[in-house]
Design an enzyme around this catalytic site. Structure first.
Site, PDB file in Angstrom:
ATOM      1  N   HIS A 137      33.185  35.226  39.747  1.00  0.00           N
ATOM      2  CA  HIS A 137      34.446  34.527  39.480  1.00  0.00           C
ATOM      3  C   HIS A 137      35.648  35.397  39.869  1.00  0.00           C
ATOM      4  CE1 HIS A 137      37.111  31.777  37.165  1.00  0.00           C
ATOM      5  NE2 HIS A 137      37.793  32.892  36.961  1.00  0.00           N
ATOM      6  N   GLU A 138      35.631  36.652  39.475  1.00  0.00           N
ATOM      7  CA  GLU A 138      36.765  37.554  39.758  1.00  0.00           C
ATOM      8  C   GLU A 138      36.888  37.846  41.250  1.00  0.00           C
ATOM      9  OE1 GLU A 138      39.193  38.380  37.802  1.00  0.00           O
ATOM     10  OE2 GLU A 138      38.251  37.132  36.300  1.00  0.00           O
ATOM     11  N   HIS A 141      38.481  34.934  43.014  1.00  0.00           N
ATOM     12  CA  HIS A 141      39.952  34.925  42.936  1.00  0.00           C
ATOM     13  C   HIS A 141      40.541  35.796  44.042  1.00  0.00           C
ATOM     14  CE1 HIS A 141      40.952  32.618  39.402  1.00  0.00           C
ATOM     15  NE2 HIS A 141      40.346  33.411  38.538  1.00  0.00           N
ATOM     16  N   GLU A 199      41.297  28.206  38.832  1.00  0.00           N
ATOM     17  CA  GLU A 199      40.158  28.543  37.979  1.00  0.00           C
ATOM     18  C   GLU A 199      38.901  27.802  38.430  1.00  0.00           C
ATOM     19  OE1 GLU A 199      39.472  30.755  35.602  1.00  0.00           O
ATOM     20  OE2 GLU A 199      41.363  31.582  36.271  1.00  0.00           O
TER      21      GLU A 199
HETATM   22 ZN   LIG Z   1      39.832  33.189  36.634  1.00  0.00          ZN
END
Ligand SMILES: [Zn+2]
Length: 273
Positions: A137-138, A141, A199
């Site tokens: 997830h990071e 981003h 997100e």
């Molecule tokens: Zn996030």
């Protein structure tokens, strides 16, 4: 004054037109007002500053696990980019994965592949696959330039406010905008929330990356169930305040897991840890 306004609007339009590029991870045109050559040195400098002001754990099982998972996820993203015709996309990146001794439930990424995990998030991550879900997830981003897009918005606001006319190209001003966009500096590691859209994008890219890296994508939804269980009590921990662990997120991840396994199979990955 009217003339000034006209020039300001013109400048904003000009920036939007020259600043758009295709993002390989989202397939969308993204606003990239600030080029990598300008943003990455700032990011690396800020990251080093955070490390200097924190207690970085360099040895031991947990630090090694963060390194291992990070490298696997970075490797997965580079394989994906190569396969999809973007072999040079991460050329300017300097991947780094650090574990910081801090009870906060937190993890974050800065542009150019600079990742930090806090020890406080490890009990919720629970397993290496759980760490991989957060890492995916990071890293997503960072790859999708979400931070850069947020920074662009901050910079555009300044231009619109007629303060930023001279700020573009001004290093000190850019540093300040960077710090504002990331909310770092005096409050180390405190991040502004990403939009819901960003997100969701990071969840979707991240689950594919973790699967290509050999981690069971079913574990992504399990991780967020644990996040949800931990969101009660004495105020939301840092990570959860910017990453709401809601049922929609969990359901999405459950739905995307089988596609992530199919994606991984394209890279010869058919068994998961
Ligand atoms: Zn996030």
């Amino acid at each position: 004054m009217a003339k000034f306004k006209f020039y300001t609007s013109f400048l904003i339009i000009f920036i939007i037109v020259v600043g758009c590029g295709q993002n390989p991870f989202t397939g969308k045109s993204t606003l990239a007002l600030v080029p990598n050559s300008q943003i990455l040195p700032m990011s690396f400098q800020q990251y080093n500053q955070v490390l200097e002001e924190s207690k970085v754990i360099k040895e031991g099982e947990h630090a090694q696990m963060i390194q291992r998972v990070g490298l696997k996820i970075a490797n997965a993203s580079e394989r994906w980019l190569m396969e999809n015709g973007y072999p040079n996309y991460t050329d300017d990146y300097k991947w780094e994965f650090n574990l910081i001794e801090d009870d906060q439930v937190n993890a974050w990424a800065m542009p150019g592949g600079k990742i930090a995990f806090y020890t406080g998030i490890l009990p919720i991550a629970k397993t290496e696959a759980g760490v991989a879900a957060i890492m995916g997830h990071e890293v997503a981003h960072a790859l999708a330039n979400h931070g850069q897009q947020r920074m662009s918005a901050a910079q555009l606001q300044q231009v619109a406010g007629a303060v930023g006319m001279m700020a573009i190209g001004d290093d000190q001003q850019s540093q300040q905008i960077f710090a504002t966009a990331y909310g770092i500096g005096s409050q180390v590691g405190i991040m502004l929330p990403f939009s819901r859209k960003h997100e969701t994008e990071a969840d979707k890219i991240g689950i594919n990356l973790m699967a290509i890296a050999g981690y069971d994508p079913d574990e992504a939804a399990e991780l967020w169930k644990r996040m949800k269980e931990n969101s009660g009590g004495g105020g939301p921990p840092q990570f959860l305040s910017t990453h709401p662990a809601n049922d929609e997120r969990i359901k999405n991840l459950q739905n995307w897991s089988s596609d992530a396994k199919k994606e991984a199979a394209k890279y010869g990955v058919t068994s998961f840890q």
